[in-house]
Design a protein around this motif. Structure first.
Motif, PDB file in Angstrom:
ATOM      1  N   ARG A  79       0.834  -1.216   0.000  1.00  0.00           N
ATOM      2  CA  ARG A  79       0.000   0.000   0.000  1.00  0.00           C
ATOM      3  C   ARG A  79       0.861   1.257   0.000  1.00  0.00           C
ATOM      4  NH1 ARG A  79      -5.413  -0.655   1.100  1.00  0.00           N
ATOM      5  NH2 ARG A  79      -6.070  -2.618   2.075  1.00  0.00           N
ATOM      6  N   ARG A  80       2.010   1.191   0.677  1.00  0.00           N
ATOM      7  CA  ARG A  80       2.915   2.357   0.738  1.00  0.00           C
ATOM      8  C   ARG A  80       3.840   2.421  -0.464  1.00  0.00           C
ATOM      9  NH1 ARG A  80       4.041   0.541   6.144  1.00  0.00           N
ATOM     10  NH2 ARG A  80       6.149  -0.018   5.530  1.00  0.00           N
ATOM     11  N   GLY A  81       3.773   1.420  -1.333  1.00  0.00           N
ATOM     12  CA  GLY A  81       4.697   1.374  -2.472  1.00  0.00           C
ATOM     13  C   GLY A  81       6.082   0.938  -2.067  1.00  0.00           C
ATOM     14  N   ASP A  82       6.211   0.310  -0.893  1.00  0.00           N
ATOM     15  CA  ASP A  82       7.505  -0.078  -0.350  1.00  0.00           C
ATOM     16  C   ASP A  82       7.818  -1.528  -0.726  1.00  0.00           C
ATOM     17  OD1 ASP A  82       9.766  -0.504   1.175  1.00  0.00           O
ATOM     18  OD2 ASP A  82       8.657  -0.694   3.073  1.00  0.00           O
ATOM     19  N   VAL A  83       8.040  -1.766  -2.016  1.00  0.00           N
ATOM     20  CA  VAL A  83       8.434  -3.107  -2.463  1.00  0.00           C
ATOM     21  C   VAL A  83       9.188  -2.985  -3.780  1.00  0.00           C
ATOM     22  CG1 VAL A  83       6.178  -3.442  -3.576  1.00  0.00           C
ATOM     23  CG2 VAL A  83       7.632  -5.422  -3.125  1.00  0.00           C
ATOM     24  N   ARG A  84      10.282  -3.735  -3.901  1.00  0.00           N
ATOM     25  CA  ARG A  84      11.031  -3.786  -5.163  1.00  0.00           C
ATOM     26  C   ARG A  84      11.242  -5.249  -5.493  1.00  0.00           C
ATOM     27  NH1 ARG A  84      14.779   1.303  -5.824  1.00  0.00           N
ATOM     28  NH2 ARG A  84      13.154   2.841  -5.526  1.00  0.00           N
ATOM     29  N   TYR A  85      10.422  -5.826  -6.421  1.00  0.00           N
ATOM     30  CA  TYR A  85       9.347  -5.155  -7.134  1.00  0.00           C
ATOM     31  C   TYR A  85       8.036  -5.897  -6.883  1.00  0.00           C
ATOM     32  CZ  TYR A  85      12.436  -1.882  -9.371  1.00  0.00           C
ATOM     33  OH  TYR A  85      13.311  -0.859  -9.589  1.00  0.00           O
ATOM     34  N   ARG A  86       8.143  -7.070  -6.289  1.00  0.00           N
ATOM     35  CA  ARG A  86       6.957  -7.876  -6.030  1.00  0.00           C
ATOM     36  C   ARG A  86       7.216  -8.703  -4.776  1.00  0.00           C
ATOM     37  NH1 ARG A  86       2.389  -6.676  -9.061  1.00  0.00           N
ATOM     38  NH2 ARG A  86       1.350  -8.520  -9.856  1.00  0.00           N
ATOM     39  N   PHE A  87       6.186  -8.828  -3.922  1.00  0.00           N
ATOM     40  CA  PHE A  87       6.286  -9.759  -2.805  1.00  0.00           C
ATOM     41  C   PHE A  87       5.868 -11.148  -3.254  1.00  0.00           C
ATOM     42  CE2 PHE A  87       5.728  -5.953  -0.045  1.00  0.00           C
ATOM     43  CZ  PHE A  87       6.859  -6.135   0.746  1.00  0.00           C
ATOM     44  N   VAL A  88       6.607 -12.149  -2.777  1.00  0.00           N
ATOM     45  CA  VAL A  88       6.140 -13.526  -2.876  1.00  0.00           C
ATOM     46  C   VAL A  88       6.067 -14.080  -1.457  1.00  0.00           C
ATOM     47  CG1 VAL A  88       6.734 -15.871  -3.592  1.00  0.00           C
ATOM     48  CG2 VAL A  88       6.954 -13.989  -5.219  1.00  0.00           C
ATOM     49  N   LEU A  89       4.893 -14.569  -1.094  1.00  0.00           N
ATOM     50  CA  LEU A  89       4.684 -15.143   0.228  1.00  0.00           C
ATOM     51  C   LEU A  89       4.892 -16.655   0.115  1.00  0.00           C
ATOM     52  CD1 LEU A  89       3.851 -12.994   2.341  1.00  0.00           C
ATOM     53  CD2 LEU A  89       3.066 -12.377   0.053  1.00  0.00           C
ATOM     54  N   ASP A  90       5.734 -17.166   1.009  1.00  0.00           N
ATOM     55  CA  ASP A  90       6.089 -18.581   0.946  1.00  0.00           C
ATOM     56  C   ASP A  90       5.231 -19.383   1.918  1.00  0.00           C
ATOM     57  OD1 ASP A  90       8.152 -18.037  -0.900  1.00  0.00           O
ATOM     58  OD2 ASP A  90       9.481 -17.445   0.736  1.00  0.00           O
ATOM     59  N   GLY A  91       4.776 -20.540   1.438  1.00  0.00           N
ATOM     60  CA  GLY A  91       4.004 -21.442   2.264  1.00  0.00           C
ATOM     61  C   GLY A  91       4.916 -22.208   3.212  1.00  0.00           C
ATOM     62  N   PRO A  92       4.365 -23.050   4.070  1.00  0.00           N
ATOM     63  CA  PRO A  92       2.941 -23.393   4.135  1.00  0.00           C
ATOM     64  C   PRO A  92       2.103 -22.308   4.800  1.00  0.00           C
ATOM     65  CG  PRO A  92       4.170 -24.553   5.850  1.00  0.00           C
ATOM     66  CD  PRO A  92       5.180 -23.818   5.025  1.00  0.00           C
ATOM     67  N   ALA A  93       0.803 -22.283   4.419  1.00  0.00           N
ATOM     68  CA  ALA A  93      -0.098 -21.279   4.964  1.00  0.00           C
ATOM     69  C   ALA A  93      -0.337 -21.554   6.454  1.00  0.00           C
ATOM     70  CB  ALA A  93      -1.413 -21.281   4.202  1.00  0.00           C
TER      71      ALA A  93
END
Ligand SMILES: [Zn+2]
Ligand SMILES: [Zn+2]
Length: 333
Positions: free
Chosen positions: A319-333
């Motif tokens: 939301r703040r634009g604070d990422v270069r360039y994409r987040f990937v969330l790693d499992g397991p959930a």
């Protein structure tokens, strides 16, 4: 089966872990055990119900990399164990004229991964087999997720419109989509210009393949230059300057979901045969071709990994634009 999901109970509410029921896969469906899932700006729009499409509780996530763990009737059981990727679209009718003509992403009865069904920030997610495409050995699966939404979205204007390798291509916005558009256009053979409001990204844009970086405010100096402008920005721009930067027969291709109308003077189109187009992701065939293209040219998303338990942090930072360039969330959930 019982599955673990990350869900939001109401617009704007943070996500929390919950248990949900996933039905047995039906005809033509398969289940992916989620290994990784990218975070796309559309997830945030859906969490805010910005498009009026959301139903709550909402499980976002539509840049999934997972392993096939169950298949429905009519799906080859040999697929079990295969690595596959899933994007915004999870199903199409397969019988209408759009599906039969190779434009399944334009099908009138599309199923979208996070609209009215459970998405990929979960232990498991369901999809129709055509839309969960194989990940070749030449592509690193841990970073591949963003290709299935952001990637194919910017690959589409090149492959679906058969852009010439001699074209002069400009990309507006060097973010989650734009950094991939630069890589694709460069590998395609084009002359590539990055148009940005963030001069600090200049060196990075060149690293992604831009031959040149131009500040958006200086677009007036590029009048009549570009055969294709891929606009990934969802903000209102100086549209007269953007359209004025198109060469004769040039095309502005809009990918950023800007909510305000785009004003255009008829004469800016008529005199030079310019056009304005847009597109929603692409077909399964383009997804497969994109994966091969990425493997052959070493194209990969620039990602920051976080465990899925830190999904709320990733959303706040996006939301703040604070990422270069994409987040990937790693499992397991
Ligand atoms: Zn997306
Ligand atoms: Zn169809």
């Amino acid at each position: 089966m019982e599955v673990s999901v990350w869900q939001s109970g109401a617009p704007g509410e943070p996500l929390s872990r919950a248990t949900a029921h996933l039905p047995e896969p039906a005809e033509d469906e398969l289940v992916l055990e989620v290994l990784h899932c990218g975070l796309c700006h559309s997830d945030v729009s859906m969490l805010d119900n910005a498009w009026g499409l959301s139903s709550f509780p909402l499980v976002p996530g539509h840049e999934v990399v997972g392993r096939v763990c169950a298949v429905g009737p009519g799906v080859n059981p040999d697929l079990i164990g295969q690595l596959r990727g899933l994007g915004w679209i999870s199903g199409s009718c397969r019988h209408c004229i759009r599906c039969l003509g190779g434009d399944a992403n334009l099908c009138g009865s599309l199923e979208s991964t996070i609209v009215g069904r459970q998405g990929g920030f979960a232990s498991h997610v369901m999809a129709h087999q055509d839309w969960a495409v194989p990940i070749p050995d030449s592509v690193a699966p841990e970073d591949a997720g963003p290709l299935f939404c952001g990637g194919v979205t910017v690959f589409a204007p090149l492959i679906d419109e058969a852009v010439s390798p001699t074209a002069r291509v400009a990309v507006i916005g060097i973010g989650g989509l734009g950094h991939l558009a630069l890589q694709f256009a460069r590998a395609w053979g084009c002359e590539v210009t990055a148009l940005t409001t963030t001069p600090a990204k200049r060196q990075e844009a060149i690293g992604f393949g831009a031959h040149e970086v131009v500040a958006l405010a200086d677009l007036g100096g590029c009048a009549g230059r570009f055969d294709l402008i891929i606009n990934t920005s969802n903000h209102s721009l100086d549209w007269a300057a953007v359209i004025g930067a198109l060469a004769p027969r040039g095309r502005l291709h809009q990918l950023g979901a800007v909510l305000e109308p785009i004003p255009v003077a008829a004469f800016d189109l008529i005199a030079t045969r310019r056009s304005i187009t847009g597109s929603p992701t692409s077909s399964p065939a383009s997804l497969v071709k994109m994966m091969e293209f990425c493997g052959r040219h070493g194209i990969r998303p620039a990602v920051e990994h976080l465990p899925m338990a830190e999904l709320n942090t990733a959303i706040e930072r996006l939301r703040r634009g604070d990422v270069r360039y994409r987040f990937v969330l790693d499992g397991p959930a």
